[in-house]
Design a protein around this motif. Structure first.
Motif, mmCIF file in Angstrom:
data_model
loop_
_atom_site.group_PDB
_atom_site.id
_atom_site.type_symbol
_atom_site.label_atom_id
_atom_site.label_comp_id
_atom_site.label_asym_id
_atom_site.label_seq_id
_atom_site.Cartn_x
_atom_site.Cartn_y
_atom_site.Cartn_z
ATOM 1 N N ALA A 55 -17.480 35.097 61.353
ATOM 2 C CA ALA A 55 -16.101 35.284 61.601
ATOM 3 C C ALA A 55 -15.754 36.364 60.293
ATOM 4 C CB ALA A 55 -15.327 33.816 61.218
ATOM 5 N N PRO A 56 -14.725 37.238 60.331
ATOM 6 C CA PRO A 56 -14.300 38.107 59.541
ATOM 7 C C PRO A 56 -13.685 37.494 58.362
ATOM 8 C CG PRO A 56 -13.381 38.231 61.532
ATOM 9 C CD PRO A 56 -13.735 36.989 61.702
ATOM 10 N N ASN A 57 -14.059 38.110 57.297
ATOM 11 C CA ASN A 57 -13.255 37.583 55.944
ATOM 12 C C ASN A 57 -12.063 37.914 55.902
ATOM 13 O OD1 ASN A 57 -16.034 36.772 54.804
ATOM 14 N ND2 ASN A 57 -16.537 38.546 54.143
ATOM 15 N N VAL A 58 -11.233 37.257 55.627
ATOM 16 C CA VAL A 58 -9.685 37.353 55.591
ATOM 17 C C VAL A 58 -9.057 37.273 54.163
ATOM 18 C CG1 VAL A 58 -9.462 36.594 57.937
ATOM 19 C CG2 VAL A 58 -9.075 35.124 56.345
ATOM 20 N N LYS A 59 -7.963 37.940 53.922
ATOM 21 C CA LYS A 59 -7.024 37.865 52.846
ATOM 22 C C LYS A 59 -5.553 37.426 53.341
ATOM 23 C CE LYS A 59 -4.770 40.389 49.191
ATOM 24 N NZ LYS A 59 -4.749 41.693 48.535
ATOM 25 N N GLU A 60 -5.233 35.934 52.685
ATOM 26 C CA GLU A 60 -4.009 35.641 53.200
ATOM 27 C C GLU A 60 -2.709 36.438 52.480
ATOM 28 O OE1 GLU A 60 -3.340 31.366 52.773
ATOM 29 O OE2 GLU A 60 -5.062 30.969 54.064
ATOM 30 N N CYS A 61 -1.717 36.908 53.156
ATOM 31 C CA CYS A 61 -0.771 37.879 52.678
ATOM 32 C C CYS A 61 0.770 37.048 53.077
ATOM 33 C CB CYS A 61 -0.932 39.221 53.176
ATOM 34 S SG CYS A 61 -2.363 39.959 52.903
ATOM 35 N N HIS A 62 1.377 36.915 51.896
ATOM 36 C CA HIS A 62 2.701 36.136 52.106
ATOM 37 C C HIS A 62 3.855 37.332 52.424
ATOM 38 C CE1 HIS A 62 2.627 35.964 48.008
ATOM 39 N NE2 HIS A 62 3.893 35.802 48.050
ATOM 40 N N ILE A 63 4.594 36.929 53.336
ATOM 41 C CA ILE A 63 5.672 38.005 53.331
ATOM 42 C C ILE A 63 6.762 37.840 52.525
ATOM 43 C CG2 ILE A 63 7.282 39.013 55.053
ATOM 44 C CD1 ILE A 63 5.270 38.302 57.187
ATOM 45 N N ILE A 64 7.327 38.826 51.697
ATOM 46 C CA ILE A 64 8.406 38.468 50.755
ATOM 47 C C ILE A 64 9.654 39.234 51.200
ATOM 48 C CG2 ILE A 64 7.005 37.822 48.894
ATOM 49 C CD1 ILE A 64 7.558 40.775 47.770
ATOM 50 N N GLY A 65 9.513 40.180 52.021
ATOM 51 C CA GLY A 65 10.561 41.059 52.520
ATOM 52 C C GLY A 65 10.366 41.988 53.513
ATOM 53 N N VAL A 66 11.603 42.521 54.055
ATOM 54 C CA VAL A 66 11.449 43.383 55.132
ATOM 55 C C VAL A 66 12.190 44.530 54.789
ATOM 56 C CG1 VAL A 66 12.021 43.692 57.750
ATOM 57 C CG2 VAL A 66 11.091 41.311 56.977
ATOM 58 N N VAL A 67 11.950 45.615 54.811
ATOM 59 C CA VAL A 67 12.794 47.018 54.437
ATOM 60 C C VAL A 67 13.119 47.535 55.789
ATOM 61 C CG1 VAL A 67 10.484 48.423 54.706
ATOM 62 C CG2 VAL A 67 12.668 49.096 53.119
ATOM 63 N N LYS A 68 14.217 48.071 55.749
ATOM 64 C CA LYS A 68 14.698 48.619 57.096
ATOM 65 C C LYS A 68 13.922 49.938 57.293
ATOM 66 C CE LYS A 68 19.659 47.424 56.735
ATOM 67 N NZ LYS A 68 21.123 47.965 56.903
ATOM 68 N N ASN A 69 13.806 50.107 58.682
ATOM 69 C CA ASN A 69 13.001 51.110 59.246
ATOM 70 C C ASN A 69 13.443 52.458 58.610
ATOM 71 O OD1 ASN A 69 11.454 49.783 61.108
ATOM 72 N ND2 ASN A 69 12.819 50.065 62.713
ATOM 73 N N PHE A 70 12.061 53.249 58.407
ATOM 74 C CA PHE A 70 12.565 54.668 57.721
ATOM 75 C C PHE A 70 11.488 55.744 58.574
ATOM 76 C CE2 PHE A 70 9.378 52.449 55.427
ATOM 77 C CZ PHE A 70 8.208 53.196 54.947
ATOM 78 N N HIS A 71 11.751 56.781 58.660
ATOM 79 C CA HIS A 71 10.994 57.783 59.281
ATOM 80 C C HIS A 71 9.818 58.366 58.399
ATOM 81 C CE1 HIS A 71 13.247 58.112 63.048
ATOM 82 N NE2 HIS A 71 14.491 57.700 62.456
ATOM 83 N N PHE A 72 8.662 58.364 58.614
ATOM 84 C CA PHE A 72 7.788 58.879 58.033
ATOM 85 C C PHE A 72 6.822 60.003 58.602
ATOM 86 C CE2 PHE A 72 6.331 54.688 59.120
ATOM 87 C CZ PHE A 72 5.171 54.923 59.911
ATOM 88 N N ASN A 73 7.048 60.055 60.110
ATOM 89 C CA ASN A 73 6.300 60.801 60.893
ATOM 90 C C ASN A 73 7.558 61.882 61.611
ATOM 91 O OD1 ASN A 73 3.705 59.859 60.753
ATOM 92 N ND2 ASN A 73 4.048 58.193 62.270
ATOM 93 N N SER A 74 7.026 62.721 62.259
ATOM 94 C CA SER A 74 8.120 63.499 63.147
ATOM 95 C C SER A 74 9.055 62.567 63.839
ATOM 96 C CB SER A 74 7.552 64.466 64.127
ATOM 97 O OG SER A 74 8.131 65.192 64.971
ATOM 98 N N LEU A 75 10.106 63.070 64.261
ATOM 99 C CA LEU A 75 11.019 62.391 64.949
ATOM 100 C C LEU A 75 10.685 62.495 66.614
ATOM 101 C CD1 LEU A 75 12.887 62.543 62.534
ATOM 102 C CD2 LEU A 75 14.734 62.502 64.041
ATOM 103 N N ARG A 76 9.583 63.120 66.594
ATOM 104 C CA ARG A 76 8.914 63.146 68.105
ATOM 105 C C ARG A 76 8.513 61.874 68.133
ATOM 106 N NH1 ARG A 76 8.171 67.923 70.909
ATOM 107 N NH2 ARG A 76 8.623 69.729 69.654
ATOM 108 N N GLU A 77 8.110 61.021 67.420
ATOM 109 C CA GLU A 77 7.370 59.938 67.372
ATOM 110 C C GLU A 77 8.268 58.595 67.074
ATOM 111 O OE1 GLU A 77 3.556 60.150 65.351
ATOM 112 O OE2 GLU A 77 3.773 62.274 65.440
ATOM 113 N N LYS A 78 8.067 57.580 67.534
ATOM 114 C CA LYS A 78 8.513 56.274 67.305
ATOM 115 C C LYS A 78 8.184 55.839 65.704
ATOM 116 C CE LYS A 78 9.700 54.420 71.654
ATOM 117 N NZ LYS A 78 9.470 53.148 72.958
ATOM 118 N N ILE A 79 9.044 55.060 65.152
ATOM 119 C CA ILE A 79 8.630 54.406 63.838
ATOM 120 C C ILE A 79 7.597 53.337 63.929
ATOM 121 C CG2 ILE A 79 9.616 53.208 61.942
ATOM 122 C CD1 ILE A 79 12.223 54.489 62.391
#
Length: 811
Positions: A599-623
């Protein structure tokens, strides 16, 4: 006889200097514009065709679908090239290229930042046409720490092309022996490296990883037709070589992976299709699109048609005034054949003069056009070989078409009818001319609406809230050069007056550096619940420095040790995972198994926050989904400044840099400039579109001006009588203008829905786009009407103000 035709043609054209000038100017302007666009289109279509084996070279791409995640790569696995060559006898050779990114090259006591450095296999010279000036191509890159330079680079660093045997230093410590000098790579290439470094210098190149993709891989087929056979063999090929690693990484075979709805596939792109038809992750440079080739080809055709329509309109309009000339010539014994040849000679002569002027104008404007389009087009002997015959063909075709009406129609008149005045040809009788005027303004309105939509979309891009603040952010692109001192550099800069905050990471919204990882929603490792997001390693200062906003939860904290296993999602990732409240939930990062069937080795990651969407690609592409992890990545340094004295602050930053890394140049930019650079193609296209639209309107107006003058001339006596009977100037202007305005209105009605549909199709390429408002159509229509009315009014007012005595005194 031919000499007589020319002499008569010159006299006739000189007699009507005004119409001749308008004809030549309009046609020359249209042809010059068309030539510039043709140069652009030919340049776009010529990419990579300098390779003598271009039709047999294909790039191997990789497509990965994991659950609902779908990624298309221009890169492939490290061992792929070598394995393909061994497995398939119809592959003549294979080679790999890996972009080295920013590299410092020592020249004397300074280090020069170079961005055109590539790691390549020794076989690159067997696949691509890269003529070597000195050195032996077969052995030049077989050994580690060897490099081949381009001709201009050798001159830059050694003042000679005889650089074989010399040493060049990369990144202060790596010595490379120059083993060859090649001619500069043509500009029309999808890669443009100045340094070709042996991949043997790069230990990772010998990796046997079949689930990692970071090498642009090319195959040279013995027969181009074999590409379909090669593509068909890829599934079995992947099963053979990737199956065991797939089992280890995801705990399943490739067939199980496919049955789950995911896929892992290879495919081919022809070398000559890369520039215009490929926009995958991992391209070696920015590519264009066939869309712009089609758009500019259509504009060139439209402008040429408008210019030809002008020519034909004015030729047919003026021909009615020559009916008596035809009658006299026939009475004096001239045959119809000679009259046809005479009219065609005049038309071809005008076309020839206009074409010569157009060629000179296009050559003169070419440097400015290159600056606007970002091209480096030059007229060569090779280009003249196809250009001169094409222009001669255009002269004959346009000249013959424009002269066909007077040549065949007027030459058929009976002399007795002409001389008795039975043939009159006022403007209202010109159905052909009316159709051509409608066509001209139909095209002009299409271009006006297209220009307005492109301008509004570009303005939308510039003003849209991107989810981060790109203003007042200085980016040090090569902070990794500081190595262990990078953290110290960041801390010292953060204490400078005028610096608000600083963050150390290569994962900036305007940088091209991207990384992906596989995450699962739960411990079942169900691919349908998997996420294949951008994975960004950032520090605790990243979100405040980028001025991003938290939608839920909190930012990373330097004080909390548990944040080393924490993650922050963007809204797109949170939505994809389907958590109603993602805070404090756990996701699982796959890091591969340690034996076949595990089985795959895994690392548990706990979510501490959600940042608002930001664009890092062209506006031709969805976030896309993004998962941020806390770490120390020194790829770049982002600095938010809060001072107006940028010059003084930059001096302090450079002093800090030089104290920590003497002899290495700091490489920096501003984030708003980096953002603008990512849309430079659209901005250039918008500028060129505006210029060409303006030229199309000018050409159309030239024709309208000539027709208005002709119409006023035809109705001189009518205008005189009306003035004697009490008509004022406004009535006469309205009388002369209404026929033309009616035609422009018809063009608006016809062009508006077509333009709306076409620009909506163009906007579909942008995931974030404007909606075409009704006022865009209204402004375009009103603009066309105003332009037409102003053009017509000049001649109409002139005719209306004329003394009626002058027009009636010969009656």
């Amino acid at each position: 006889m031919f000499k007589n035709y020319i002499k008569t043609a010159v006299r006739s054209l000189y007699k009507n200097k005004g119409f001749t000038a308008i004809n030549i100017l309009g046609l020359a302007l249209g042809l010059a514009t068309c030539l510039l666009i043709v140069f652009y289109v030919v340049d776009e279509l010529s990419y990579d065709r300098y390779n003598t084996k271009a039709n047999r070279i294909y790039r191997v791409n990789e497509d990965l679908k994991l659950g609902e995640n779908n990624v298309q790569y221009a890169v492939a696995m490290p061992p792929l090239a070598k394995t393909l060559k061994v497995e398939y006898p119809y592959i003549e050779d294979a080679t790999r290229i890996k972009n080295a990114g920013t590299t410092h090259v020592k020249k004397g006591n300074i280090n020069i930042v170079e961005n055109r450095v590539g790691f390549v296999d020794a076989s690159i010279f067997n696949v691509f046409t890269l003529p070597m000036i000195s050195g032996e191509p077969k052995t030049a890159l077989l050994e580690p720490n060897t490099v081949v330079l381009t001709e201009s680079t050798a001159k830059k660093y050694f003042n000679t092309t005889d650089a074989v045997g010399k040493t060049i230093v990369f990144n202060e410590k790596e010595n490379f022996k120059v083993t060859g000098v090649i001619k500069d790579v043509p500009k029309q290439s999808h890669f443009n490296f100045d340094f070709f470094v042996s991949l043997e210098s790069f230990p990772d190149s010998r990796s046997n990883e079949w689930l990692r993709s970071d090498y642009n891989t090319y195959v040279l087929l013995k027969d181009a037709k074999d590409h379909t056979k090669l593509e068909a063999s890829f599934p079995a090929f992947l099963q053979k070589f990737s199956g065991s690693q797939m089992q280890s990484e995801l705990g399943m075979s490739i067939s199980q992976f496919e049955k789950s709805g995911s896929h892992f596939r290879l495919n081919l792109t022809a070398l000559t299709d890369i520039h215009l038809k490929s926009n995958r992750s991992g391209e070696l440079g920015p590519n264009s699109t066939t869309q712009y080739v089609y758009i500019f080809s259509a504009i060139a055709l439209f402008i040429l048609l408008i210019a030809c329509v002008n020519f034909m309109n004015l030729s047919t309009a003026r021909s009615s005034n020559r009916a008596r000339e035809v009658g006299v010539r026939k009475v004096l014994g001239s045959s119809r054949k000679y009259l046809i040849l005479q009219f065609l000679a005049e038309s071809i002569l005008v076309t020839f003069v206009a074409t010569v002027i157009a060629m000179i104008a296009a050559a003169a404007v070419l440097p400015l056009f290159n600056q606007l389009s970002g091209k480096e087009i030059v007229l060569t002997v090779e280009s003249l070989k196809w250009l001169v015959p094409s222009l001669l063909f255009i002269i004959l075709v346009i000249g013959s078409l424009a002269g066909s009406y007077p040549a065949f129609f007027l030459s058929a008149f009976q002399p007795i009818d002409v001389l008795k005045g039975k043939l009159s040809a006022g403007f209202k009788g010109g159905d052909l001319r009316s159709f051509l005027v409608v066509f001209q303004f139909f095209v002009s309105i299409l271009l006006i609406i297209g220009t307005l939509v492109i301008y509004n979309q570009l303005n939308y891009i510039q003003t849209k809230n991107l989810g981060y603040n790109r203003n007042q952010v200085l980016v040090v692109q090569n902070s990794s050069e500081l190595k262990d001192q990078a953290k110290v550099f960041k801390q010292e800069l953060a204490e400078l007056p005028g610096v608000k905050s600083a963050t150390m990471t290569g994962f900036l919204p305007t940088n091209g550096w991207r990384n992906t990882r596989i995450y699962f929603k739960d411990a079942s490792f169900d691919q349908k619940k998997s996420l294949f997001p951008q994975s960004w390693e950032v520090d605790a200062d990243y979100i405040p420095t980028m001025d991003m906003k938290m939608a839920a939860g909190r930012n990373f904290s330097k004080e909390m040790m548990t944040d080393s296993s924490a993650v922050i999602l963007n809204e797109a990732a949170a939505k994809f995972l389907g958590f109603s409240d993602p805070i404090n939930k756990t996701i699982y990062q796959s890091s591969g198994g340690d034996r076949k069937g595990s089985a795959p080795n895994v690392k548990e990651c706990h979510i501490i926050g959600v940042v608002k969407n930001f664009h890092f690609n062209s506006l031709r592409e969805k976030i896309e989904p993004v998962v941020m992890t806390l770490g120390q990545n020194s790829g770049a340094l982002g600095i938010r400044v809060s001072t107006t004295n940028i010059t003084a602050l930059m001096g302090q930053i450079k002093d800090k840099w030089n104290s920590l890394s003497p002899g290495v140049q700091i490489n920096y930019s501003f984030m708003d400039q980096d953002f603008d650079a990512s849309y430079r193609t659209e901005q250039r296209i918008g500028t060129i579109f505006v210029i060409f639209t303006s030229l199309a309107i000018i050409i159309a107006c030239l024709g309208l001006f000539g027709l208005a003058a002709y119409a006023a001339e035809q109705r001189t006596k009518e205008i005189g009588i009306r003035k004697v009977l009490g008509a004022d100037v406004s009535v006469i202007v309205g009388m002369l203008s209404k026929d033309f305005i009616k035609l422009v209105c018809i063009a608006i009605v016809l062009a508006s829905p077509i333009a709306w549909y076409g620009m909506n199709k163009w906007l579909q390429d942008f995931a974030y786009r404007i909606t075409i408002q009704w006022w865009v159509i209204a402004v375009a229509g009103a603009g066309a009407l105003v332009i037409a009315f102003v053009t017509i009014s000049f001649q109409s007012v002139k005719a209306a103000l004329a003394n009626p005595v002058d027009s009636l005194k010969n009656e």
